[in-house]
Structures are given as structure tokens and as C-alpha cells.
Scaffold this motif. Structure first.
Motif, PDB file in Angstrom:
ATOM      1  N   THR A  33     -15.472 -12.591   0.408  1.00  0.00           N
ATOM      2  CA  THR A  33     -14.712 -11.389   0.076  1.00  0.00           C
ATOM      3  C   THR A  33     -13.347 -11.453   0.752  1.00  0.00           C
ATOM      4  OG1 THR A  33     -15.563 -10.133   1.976  1.00  0.00           O
ATOM      5  CG2 THR A  33     -16.808  -9.981  -0.086  1.00  0.00           C
ATOM      6  N   GLY A  34     -12.350 -10.799   0.161  1.00  0.00           N
ATOM      7  CA  GLY A  34     -11.040 -10.710   0.777  1.00  0.00           C
ATOM      8  C   GLY A  34     -10.163 -11.923   0.502  1.00  0.00           C
ATOM      9  N   ARG A  35      -9.240 -12.178   1.402  1.00  0.00           N
ATOM     10  CA  ARG A  35      -8.244 -13.241   1.261  1.00  0.00           C
ATOM     11  C   ARG A  35      -8.044 -13.916   2.613  1.00  0.00           C
ATOM     12  NH1 ARG A  35      -2.071 -12.759   0.783  1.00  0.00           N
ATOM     13  NH2 ARG A  35      -1.417 -14.408  -0.649  1.00  0.00           N
ATOM     14  N   VAL A  36      -8.003 -15.236   2.608  1.00  0.00           N
ATOM     15  CA  VAL A  36      -7.912 -16.020   3.841  1.00  0.00           C
ATOM     16  C   VAL A  36      -6.743 -16.988   3.720  1.00  0.00           C
ATOM     17  CG1 VAL A  36      -9.051 -17.826   5.201  1.00  0.00           C
ATOM     18  CG2 VAL A  36     -10.358 -15.838   4.434  1.00  0.00           C
ATOM     19  N   ALA A  37      -6.028 -17.179   4.814  1.00  0.00           N
ATOM     20  CA  ALA A  37      -4.951 -18.168   4.875  1.00  0.00           C
ATOM     21  C   ALA A  37      -5.404 -19.319   5.762  1.00  0.00           C
ATOM     22  CB  ALA A  37      -3.677 -17.543   5.425  1.00  0.00           C
ATOM     23  N   PHE A  38      -5.408 -20.535   5.217  1.00  0.00           N
ATOM     24  CA  PHE A  38      -5.661 -21.735   6.018  1.00  0.00           C
ATOM     25  C   PHE A  38      -4.298 -22.315   6.365  1.00  0.00           C
ATOM     26  CE2 PHE A  38      -6.423 -26.048   7.162  1.00  0.00           C
ATOM     27  CZ  PHE A  38      -7.702 -26.086   7.693  1.00  0.00           C
ATOM     28  N   ILE A  39      -4.003 -22.427   7.661  1.00  0.00           N
ATOM     29  CA  ILE A  39      -2.685 -22.846   8.119  1.00  0.00           C
ATOM     30  C   ILE A  39      -2.781 -24.238   8.722  1.00  0.00           C
ATOM     31  CG2 ILE A  39      -0.712 -22.259   9.570  1.00  0.00           C
ATOM     32  CD1 ILE A  39      -1.682 -19.371   9.508  1.00  0.00           C
ATOM     33  N   ARG A  40      -2.094 -25.166   8.102  1.00  0.00           N
ATOM     34  CA  ARG A  40      -2.109 -26.554   8.543  1.00  0.00           C
ATOM     35  C   ARG A  40      -1.272 -26.719   9.811  1.00  0.00           C
ATOM     36  NH1 ARG A  40      -0.972 -30.436   3.739  1.00  0.00           N
ATOM     37  NH2 ARG A  40       0.746 -28.965   3.534  1.00  0.00           N
ATOM     38  N   SER A  41      -1.591 -27.717  10.612  1.00  0.00           N
ATOM     39  CA  SER A  41      -0.853 -28.003  11.843  1.00  0.00           C
ATOM     40  C   SER A  41       0.628 -28.141  11.557  1.00  0.00           C
ATOM     41  CB  SER A  41      -1.364 -29.293  12.477  1.00  0.00           C
ATOM     42  OG  SER A  41      -0.582 -29.667  13.575  1.00  0.00           O
ATOM     43  N   GLY A  42       1.452 -27.462  12.393  1.00  0.00           N
ATOM     44  CA  GLY A  42       2.892 -27.547  12.244  1.00  0.00           C
ATOM     45  C   GLY A  42       3.498 -26.342  11.572  1.00  0.00           C
ATOM     46  N   ALA A  43       2.675 -25.518  10.902  1.00  0.00           N
ATOM     47  CA  ALA A  43       3.201 -24.326  10.253  1.00  0.00           C
ATOM     48  C   ALA A  43       3.526 -23.266  11.288  1.00  0.00           C
ATOM     49  CB  ALA A  43       2.186 -23.783   9.252  1.00  0.00           C
ATOM     50  N   GLU A  44       4.645 -22.593  11.139  1.00  0.00           N
ATOM     51  CA  GLU A  44       5.061 -21.584  12.105  1.00  0.00           C
ATOM     52  C   GLU A  44       4.579 -20.195  11.729  1.00  0.00           C
ATOM     53  OE1 GLU A  44       9.256 -21.837  12.498  1.00  0.00           O
ATOM     54  OE2 GLU A  44       9.224 -23.820  13.436  1.00  0.00           O
ATOM     55  N   ASP A  45       4.259 -19.962  10.462  1.00  0.00           N
ATOM     56  CA  ASP A  45       3.806 -18.644  10.037  1.00  0.00           C
ATOM     57  C   ASP A  45       2.951 -18.801   8.788  1.00  0.00           C
ATOM     58  OD1 ASP A  45       5.562 -18.643   7.657  1.00  0.00           O
ATOM     59  OD2 ASP A  45       7.157 -18.498   9.162  1.00  0.00           O
ATOM     60  N   ALA A  46       2.413 -17.672   8.323  1.00  0.00           N
ATOM     61  CA  ALA A  46       1.483 -17.698   7.199  1.00  0.00           C
ATOM     62  C   ALA A  46       2.190 -17.669   5.848  1.00  0.00           C
ATOM     63  CB  ALA A  46       0.517 -16.529   7.317  1.00  0.00           C
ATOM     64  N   THR A  47       3.505 -17.953   5.786  1.00  0.00           N
ATOM     65  CA  THR A  47       4.224 -17.955   4.520  1.00  0.00           C
ATOM     66  C   THR A  47       4.841 -19.311   4.219  1.00  0.00           C
ATOM     67  OG1 THR A  47       6.265 -17.204   5.586  1.00  0.00           O
ATOM     68  CG2 THR A  47       4.768 -15.505   4.764  1.00  0.00           C
ATOM     69  N   SER A  48       4.583 -20.278   5.074  1.00  0.00           N
ATOM     70  CA  SER A  48       5.209 -21.595   4.908  1.00  0.00           C
ATOM     71  C   SER A  48       4.449 -22.442   3.903  1.00  0.00           C
ATOM     72  CB  SER A  48       5.244 -22.321   6.255  1.00  0.00           C
ATOM     73  OG  SER A  48       3.950 -22.773   6.591  1.00  0.00           O
ATOM     74  N   ALA A  49       5.039 -23.598   3.574  1.00  0.00           N
ATOM     75  CA  ALA A  49       4.409 -24.516   2.629  1.00  0.00           C
ATOM     76  C   ALA A  49       3.142 -25.139   3.190  1.00  0.00           C
ATOM     77  CB  ALA A  49       5.409 -25.609   2.243  1.00  0.00           C
ATOM     78  N   ASP A  50       2.923 -25.022   4.484  1.00  0.00           N
ATOM     79  CA  ASP A  50       1.728 -25.580   5.109  1.00  0.00           C
ATOM     80  C   ASP A  50       0.568 -24.591   5.122  1.00  0.00           C
ATOM     81  OD1 ASP A  50       2.539 -28.208   5.847  1.00  0.00           O
ATOM     82  OD2 ASP A  50       3.843 -27.319   7.352  1.00  0.00           O
ATOM     83  N   THR A  51       0.685 -23.507   4.397  1.00  0.00           N
ATOM     84  CA  THR A  51      -0.361 -22.491   4.341  1.00  0.00           C
ATOM     85  C   THR A  51      -0.930 -22.399   2.933  1.00  0.00           C
ATOM     86  OG1 THR A  51       0.633 -21.191   6.108  1.00  0.00           O
ATOM     87  CG2 THR A  51      -0.877 -20.053   4.662  1.00  0.00           C
ATOM     88  N   LEU A  52      -2.261 -22.390   2.833  1.00  0.00           N
ATOM     89  CA  LEU A  52      -2.944 -22.261   1.553  1.00  0.00           C
ATOM     90  C   LEU A  52      -3.790 -20.993   1.571  1.00  0.00           C
ATOM     91  CD1 LEU A  52      -3.555 -23.633  -1.200  1.00  0.00           C
ATOM     92  CD2 LEU A  52      -5.558 -24.660  -0.100  1.00  0.00           C
ATOM     93  N   TYR A  53      -3.567 -20.116   0.586  1.00  0.00           N
ATOM     94  CA  TYR A  53      -4.340 -18.886   0.489  1.00  0.00           C
ATOM     95  C   TYR A  53      -5.530 -19.099  -0.439  1.00  0.00           C
ATOM     96  CZ  TYR A  53      -0.411 -16.529   2.695  1.00  0.00           C
ATOM     97  OH  TYR A  53       0.564 -16.146   3.570  1.00  0.00           O
ATOM     98  N   VAL A  54      -6.690 -18.589  -0.027  1.00  0.00           N
ATOM     99  CA  VAL A  54      -7.894 -18.692  -0.848  1.00  0.00           C
ATOM    100  C   VAL A  54      -8.542 -17.320  -0.965  1.00  0.00           C
ATOM    101  CG1 VAL A  54      -8.443 -21.128  -0.565  1.00  0.00           C
ATOM    102  CG2 VAL A  54      -9.086 -19.532   1.220  1.00  0.00           C
ATOM    103  N   THR A  55      -9.134 -17.057  -2.122  1.00  0.00           N
ATOM    104  CA  THR A  55      -9.764 -15.778  -2.445  1.00  0.00           C
ATOM    105  C   THR A  55     -11.218 -16.024  -2.829  1.00  0.00           C
ATOM    106  OG1 THR A  55      -8.907 -16.007  -4.696  1.00  0.00           O
ATOM    107  CG2 THR A  55      -7.574 -14.712  -3.147  1.00  0.00           C
ATOM    108  N   PRO A  56     -12.008 -14.981  -3.130  1.00  0.00           N
ATOM    109  CA  PRO A  56     -13.432 -15.174  -3.427  1.00  0.00           C
ATOM    110  C   PRO A  56     -13.694 -16.268  -4.466  1.00  0.00           C
ATOM    111  CG  PRO A  56     -12.986 -12.857  -3.164  1.00  0.00           C
ATOM    112  CD  PRO A  56     -11.662 -13.547  -3.098  1.00  0.00           C
ATOM    113  N   ASP A  57     -14.734 -17.039  -4.193  1.00  0.00           N
ATOM    114  CA  ASP A  57     -15.142 -18.180  -5.010  1.00  0.00           C
ATOM    115  C   ASP A  57     -14.120 -19.313  -4.986  1.00  0.00           C
ATOM    116  OD1 ASP A  57     -17.623 -17.112  -5.746  1.00  0.00           O
ATOM    117  OD2 ASP A  57     -16.716 -15.977  -7.384  1.00  0.00           O
TER     118      ASP A  57
END
Length: 360
Positions: free
Chosen positions: A221-245
Motif C-alpha cells: 500500500t502507498g508509495r515508496v522511494a528507493f534512493i540509490r547511493s549518491g542521490a542527495e534527495d528523493a527527486t533526483s534521477a537516482d530515485t525510483l518510485y514504486v506503488t502497489p503491485d
């Protein structure tokens, strides 16, 4: 980096001998330090520039440093042995660092110092508690904010007694299912070595065993941000957002980060006593069986690693599970009290074994 290595970097910085690479490591630690940790870091620099008493001998310094390490040892949730061994002649600043740390210990600064597991890239605050599960066992942990965590076998979770500051932070090694209490003003962050998972309030599974080639998080449920090493915030190209399923999968060897479609309910199954394989490699199946049943699993030949399995199991013995798997005709097995040997001719690299096992 161990505690002593962190001390050495601080000493080199104060002595003007810090290399550019070492400076990056120290600054990375400072970037994630809490307000309390940064305060004591500044106090360390202040003590450094304070003339040391002329009556302090090397023996006094060693005794004071031993006292500091003892206090750190006593403060941890689980005791650890601190070993001392003879070392080569040290740089001139090392004795000064020891005296500085000893002074901070007397001043009450020992609670600041963090520790780091030798195989982890994340520095874990000393004040954090640790919950550990062995192979064949699982546990439920209720955090101070009401967040519930189911810890899978052979896993470690570090967490504070209370959440302060702008984020709720925990550290995970292994696998856990989280039901995070919503709090938009205080995001929930799970550190997985250099990577992290960030949420506001949701339910999801995180798998990050050190021996596995990948890390992953699957959202229920909800929304999760997976942040790869080196990312400074949750809006960078190193962040992947995932939702249910959906799940985020991160490759440690290539640093590739991808999104996959999944049945999210399968990832909550283990917290209810079951487990699910979805076209899972036999290598990963073996690791799951090892953790779940506390048994050593070996494959009789390399071709078996190419086989992939799909099956659902719940509240079954190891013998029942491998007996069902063997019905595919591709496997045999030899099971003793502490070892499972999987036999058979193996599979071609693209082979997938048909679905087996009862529904959950």
C-alpha cells in the motif's frame, strides 16, 4: 570503516593530513550525522586546540582511552569484544586524538560515538537498539511511533528508542515487512548500507541480505522511494518510485535500478508463515530454504543454478517442501538433519519449471 577508522580520519583532518579521498568519506559521514553528533564533532575540534596537560603520560592516555571504549561497550544493546593488539609507531597526532577522545568521555561525550558493522556502509548511532533474528526464526518489533516491523530470518534491525529530528531513521540488514505509521512531517527512512528506502506511511517489504546480488522493495500500500547511493534527495534521477503491485530492484554489481510488476501480497506471505517463489532461481530458493529452516543447502552441479521455480508454501516442513519440488521431475534430493543436497541433471539457462505447491 570501524570506529577506530573514523577517529583516524578526524585526527588526520585536525592535523592537516587528510587526503581528498579521505575527506570525501569524512564529509559523507558528517552529512548524515545528527545534530548531537555534529555538536560533539565540533567539541572534538575545540578540545584539539586546547593545550593538553603536561602531566598526562602515555599510560594515562591509554587508560583514559580504555575507559572510553569500555563505556561505549557497556552502552550497546548487545555486548561486543574490543580487542587490542600491538601496532607500529603511530603518527604524532594519534596520541593527541586519544587524549581528545578521553577528554570528551569525561565530559559526557561518549554517547555520541557511532559504530559500524564491518560489512556495512552505514554508520549506526550508538544509542540505537538492535533486534536480531537467527536462521529459522522471525520476530515482530513495534517501534516508538507505532510502526510495526516483521523481521525475517537471519536479519538485523537497528532503531532508536524514540524518533527525533526531521526523519524517522532505522537500519536494516536482511529482510523485513514494514507497516509504517503515517506522519507527513517526519518521513520514515530505512538505510540499506549506502542505499535507502523513504516513505511517509505505507506497508511494504524490503529485502537486503548482504550475500544477495540485489536489494529490493515491494509495495503493498502507498508509495515508496528507493534512493540509490549518491542521490542527495528523493527527486533526483537516482530515485525510483514504486506503488502497489510494483517492486524496485537494485543490482549491487551494476548499480542498475529497475521497476517490476508483481503480486504484492506474495511479499507479505512470509510474515504469516509462508513463502512464495515466482520464477525464482534455484540458487535463491536454496538461500530461502537455508534461512527459513536453518539448514545448509547445496546444489549437486552448476546446471541446477539455471533452474527456476514457481510455487507457494505455508506451514510445511522442509521435507514436505522439497518433496513437492521434486515432483517436477527435474530434481532429486538427499536430506539429513543439517543438510539438504539437491540433485538432478539441471536446466538450460532459459528453463522454467512449472508451478508446483499448494495455494496459500
Amino acid at each position: 570503516m570501524e570506529l577506530s577508522a573514523l577517529h583516524e580520519l578526524i585526527g588526520k583532518e585536525l592535523a592537516g593530513e587528510l587526503s581528498a579521498a579521505e575527506g570525501e568519506v569524512l564529509h559523507a559521514w558528517l552529512a548524515q550525522a545528527t545534530a548531537e553528533e555534529r555538536l560533539v564533532y565540533e567539541e572534538t575540534k575545540r578540545y584539539w586546540h586546547t593545550p593538553a596537560p603536561t602531566t598526562v603520560t602515555a599510560a594515562d592516555t591509554a587508560t583514559a582511552l580504555q575507559h572510553l571504549l569500555t563505556r561505549i561497550h557497556d552502552a550497546e544493546a548487545e555486548p561486543r569484544v574490543v580487542a587490542f593488539r600491538p601496532v607500529a609507531p603511530a603518527p604524532w597526532w594519534r596520541t593527541r586524538v586519544a587524549a581528545t577522545l578521553a577528554a570528551l568521555a569525561v565530559a559526557g561525550g561518549a554517547a555520541f560515538w557511532a559504530f559500524q558493522r564491518p560489512t556495512s556502509e552505514a554508520i549506526i548511532p550508538l544509542s540505537f537498539e538492535e533486534k536480531t533474528t537467527t536462521r529459522g526464526a522471525s520476530a515482530k518489533v513495534l517501534l516508538a511511533d507505532g510502526t510495526a516491523v516483521w523481521l525475517n530470518a537471519d536479519s538485523h534491525l537497528w532503531f532508536p528508542k524514540s524518533f527525533r529530528g526531521v526523519q524517522r531513521e532505522v537500519y536494516l540488514e536482511g529482510e523485513a515487512f514494514f507497516e509504517v505509521t503515517p506522519n507527513k512531517r517526519q518521513p520514515f527512512v530505512i538505510h540499506l548500507g549506502a542505499e535507502q528506502v523513504r516513505v511517509l506511511g505505507t506497508s511494504f517489504n524490503v529485502k537486503a541480505y548482504q550475500e544477495d546480488e540485489t536489494m529490493e522493495t515491494a509495495v503493498v500500500t502507498g508509495r515508496v522511494a528507493f534512493i540509490r547511493s549518491g542521490a542527495e534527495d528523493a527527486t533526483s534521477a537516482d530515485t525510483l518510485y514504486v506503488t502497489p503491485d510494483q517492486r524496485a530492484v537494485y543490482s549491487k554489481s551494476t548499480a542498475a535500478l529497475r521497476r517490476e510488476t508483481i503480486n504484492s501480497q506474495d511479499y507479505a506471505t512470509w510474515s504469516r508463515g509462508g513463502f512464495v517463489f515466482q520464477s525464482t532461481s534455484l540458487t535463491e530458493v536454496a538461500r530461502t530454504l537455508e534461512r527459513h529452516y536453518n539448514v545448509k543447502v547445496q546444489l549437486a552441479n552448476e546446471r541446477l543454478r539455471h533452474c527456476r521455480l514457481t510455487g507457494r508454501f505455508r506451514d510445511q516442513t522442509l521435507r514436505e517442501v522439497v518433496s513437492v519440488l521434486s515432483l517436477t521431475g527435474s530434481f532429486g534430493f538427499e536430506l539429513t538433519n543439517d543438510q539438504l543436497l539437491i540433485t538432478g541433471p539441471g536446466c538450460e539457462p532459459t528453463s522454467t519449471v512449472p508451478t508446483v505447491g499448494p495455494s496459500l
